[in-house]
Design a protein around this motif. Structure first.
Motif, PDB file in Angstrom:
ATOM      1  N   ILE A  49       0.923  -1.131   0.027  1.00  0.00           N
ATOM      2  CA  ILE A  49      -0.006   0.064   0.049  1.00  0.00           C
ATOM      3  C   ILE A  49       0.525   1.234   0.113  1.00  0.00           C
ATOM      4  O   ILE A  49       0.714   2.345  -0.624  1.00  0.00           O
ATOM      5  CB  ILE A  49      -0.924   0.053   1.025  1.00  0.00           C
ATOM      6  CG1 ILE A  49      -1.906  -1.087   0.904  1.00  0.00           C
ATOM      7  CG2 ILE A  49      -1.631   1.372   1.267  1.00  0.00           C
ATOM      8  CD1 ILE A  49      -3.111  -1.161   2.088  1.00  0.00           C
ATOM      9  N   TYR A  74      -4.526   2.727  -6.615  1.00  0.00           N
ATOM     10  CA  TYR A  74      -3.546   1.534  -6.416  1.00  0.00           C
ATOM     11  C   TYR A  74      -3.409   0.810  -7.659  1.00  0.00           C
ATOM     12  O   TYR A  74      -4.133   0.198  -8.722  1.00  0.00           O
ATOM     13  CB  TYR A  74      -4.353   0.264  -5.452  1.00  0.00           C
ATOM     14  CG  TYR A  74      -3.535  -0.909  -5.370  1.00  0.00           C
ATOM     15  CD1 TYR A  74      -2.641  -1.066  -4.467  1.00  0.00           C
ATOM     16  CD2 TYR A  74      -3.945  -2.224  -5.936  1.00  0.00           C
ATOM     17  CE1 TYR A  74      -1.739  -2.109  -4.256  1.00  0.00           C
ATOM     18  CE2 TYR A  74      -3.179  -3.284  -5.849  1.00  0.00           C
ATOM     19  CZ  TYR A  74      -1.956  -3.232  -5.014  1.00  0.00           C
ATOM     20  OH  TYR A  74      -1.398  -4.436  -4.715  1.00  0.00           O
ATOM     21  N   SER A  81      -6.638   1.641  -2.873  1.00  0.00           N
ATOM     22  CA  SER A  81      -6.406   0.838  -1.529  1.00  0.00           C
ATOM     23  C   SER A  81      -7.037   1.676  -0.475  1.00  0.00           C
ATOM     24  O   SER A  81      -7.357   2.910  -0.582  1.00  0.00           O
ATOM     25  CB  SER A  81      -5.075   0.879  -1.689  1.00  0.00           C
ATOM     26  OG  SER A  81      -4.316   2.031  -1.383  1.00  0.00           O
ATOM     27  N   HIS A 205      -6.113  -2.789   6.335  1.00  0.00           N
ATOM     28  CA  HIS A 205      -6.079  -2.371   4.809  1.00  0.00           C
ATOM     29  C   HIS A 205      -6.826  -3.380   3.701  1.00  0.00           C
ATOM     30  O   HIS A 205      -6.535  -4.574   4.112  1.00  0.00           O
ATOM     31  CB  HIS A 205      -4.288  -2.638   4.497  1.00  0.00           C
ATOM     32  CG  HIS A 205      -3.475  -2.197   5.591  1.00  0.00           C
ATOM     33  ND1 HIS A 205      -2.712  -1.069   5.393  1.00  0.00           N
ATOM     34  CD2 HIS A 205      -2.902  -2.726   6.730  1.00  0.00           C
ATOM     35  CE1 HIS A 205      -2.049  -0.645   6.651  1.00  0.00           C
ATOM     36  NE2 HIS A 205      -2.260  -1.721   7.333  1.00  0.00           N
ATOM     37  N   ALA A 207      -7.495  -3.940  -0.672  1.00  0.00           N
ATOM     38  CA  ALA A 207      -7.440  -3.184  -2.077  1.00  0.00           C
ATOM     39  C   ALA A 207      -8.427  -3.703  -3.138  1.00  0.00           C
ATOM     40  O   ALA A 207      -8.587  -4.994  -2.746  1.00  0.00           O
ATOM     41  CB  ALA A 207      -6.258  -3.375  -2.620  1.00  0.00           C
TER      42      ALA A 207
END
Length: 283
Positions: A49, A74, A81, A205, A207
């Motif tokens: 990231i 991303y 992300s 996190h 994505a």
């Protein structure tokens, strides 16, 4: 959450029962083929990231940071992300049922069906969030499976529990779907459980590499909740392309994704308006 394989497309928009059955059958047939692609949509390393954010900044592409959530482009294919500073849920706050299930688990994750968000909260022993606007809407079904050989679990509310190797809960993922008129609203809340061997707050996190990010709006509700609404275009198949409005925010110790979608080419005004009504009702 990298093992989430299936999110049925008809959770994104309201479709006829016949169309739902057809699309679910098609998705299940394609599930094995799409395994790696689906994995890439979930949790990614923090270093990846950071690299993506750096590339985006150097390229002059906008990055949205608002409160405890950062949204950034991303890669080179239009995905995005999200990093959320959520904090940890103490083990002591979880119910004995959850702690015992984790201690006895022989798998890394389990998917449990519930009839309502409130029922799942009671099982967890947590009060995650209240939303009177969602309570006014009709419950719909979500479908998900953990493995490519598993049948999907269908229920109005799904609880995904991931376990740490030592027999304790690691991540809690609670999701539900609601309908009103021509629109469906999907809600997902992710909570990270404390790790006694790790003395710092964790961050979440993920994505979405399947999306073409069109923009991000910083939206503050009348109650002061700070959110980032991402507009994107997602292609599941040639005949299944949607424009999605998705709000990202942290409430308490939970990271939330709340979204509504329309078929590509349709106006998103109604979906976005309903989304903001739901956001305004969070307490």
């Amino acid at each position: 959450m990298e093992d989430k394989r299936l999110k049925r497309v008809f959770d994104q928009v309201k479709l006829s029962p016949e169309r739902e059955e057809t699309m679910l059958a098609d998705l299940l047939a394609e599930q094995k083929e799409d395994t790696m692609k689906q994995k890439n949509r979930r949790r990614i390393p923090a270093a990846a990231i950071a690299a993506a954010v750096l590339v985006a900044v150097l390229a002059g592409t906008a990055m949205a940071y608002f409160s405890r959530v950062t949204v950034a482009p991303y890669g080179d294919e239009g995905g995005y992300s999200v990093r959320a500073e959520t904090g940890n849920v103490p083990l002591s706050e979880l119910s004995e049922d959850v702690l015992q299930r984790a201690a006895e688990a022989s798998v890394s994750g389990e998917l449990l069906p519930f009839q309502s968000w409130e029922e799942a909260e009671e099982y967890l022993g947590l009060d995650i969030a209240d939303n009177a606007r969602l309570e006014q809407m009709e419950k719909s079904l979500r479908a998900m499976s953990l493995g490519e050989d598993d049948s999907p679990v269908l229920a109005p509310c799904l609880l995904l529990l991931w376990y740490y190797g030592s027999g304790r809960p690691d991540t809690i993922d609670l999701s539900a779907c609601y309908e009103e008129g021509d629109y469906a609203v999907n809600v997902e809340a992710v909570l990270l459980v404390e790790d006694p061997d790790f003395d710092r707050e964790r961050s979440y996190h993920f994505a979405n590499t399947a999306a073409e990010m069109a923009g991000a709006e910083q939206y503050v509700t009348p109650g002061g909740l700070e959110t980032t609404i991402v507009t994107s275009r997602e292609t599941f198949r040639k005949d299944a392309v949607f424009t999605k409005c998705e709000a990202e925010f942290v409430l308490g110790r939970a990271f939330f994704r709340v979204w509504s979608s329309v078929p590509d080419g349709d106006s998103v005004e109604g979906a976005e308006s309903l989304l903001k009504e739901v956001l305004d009702a969070y307490r």
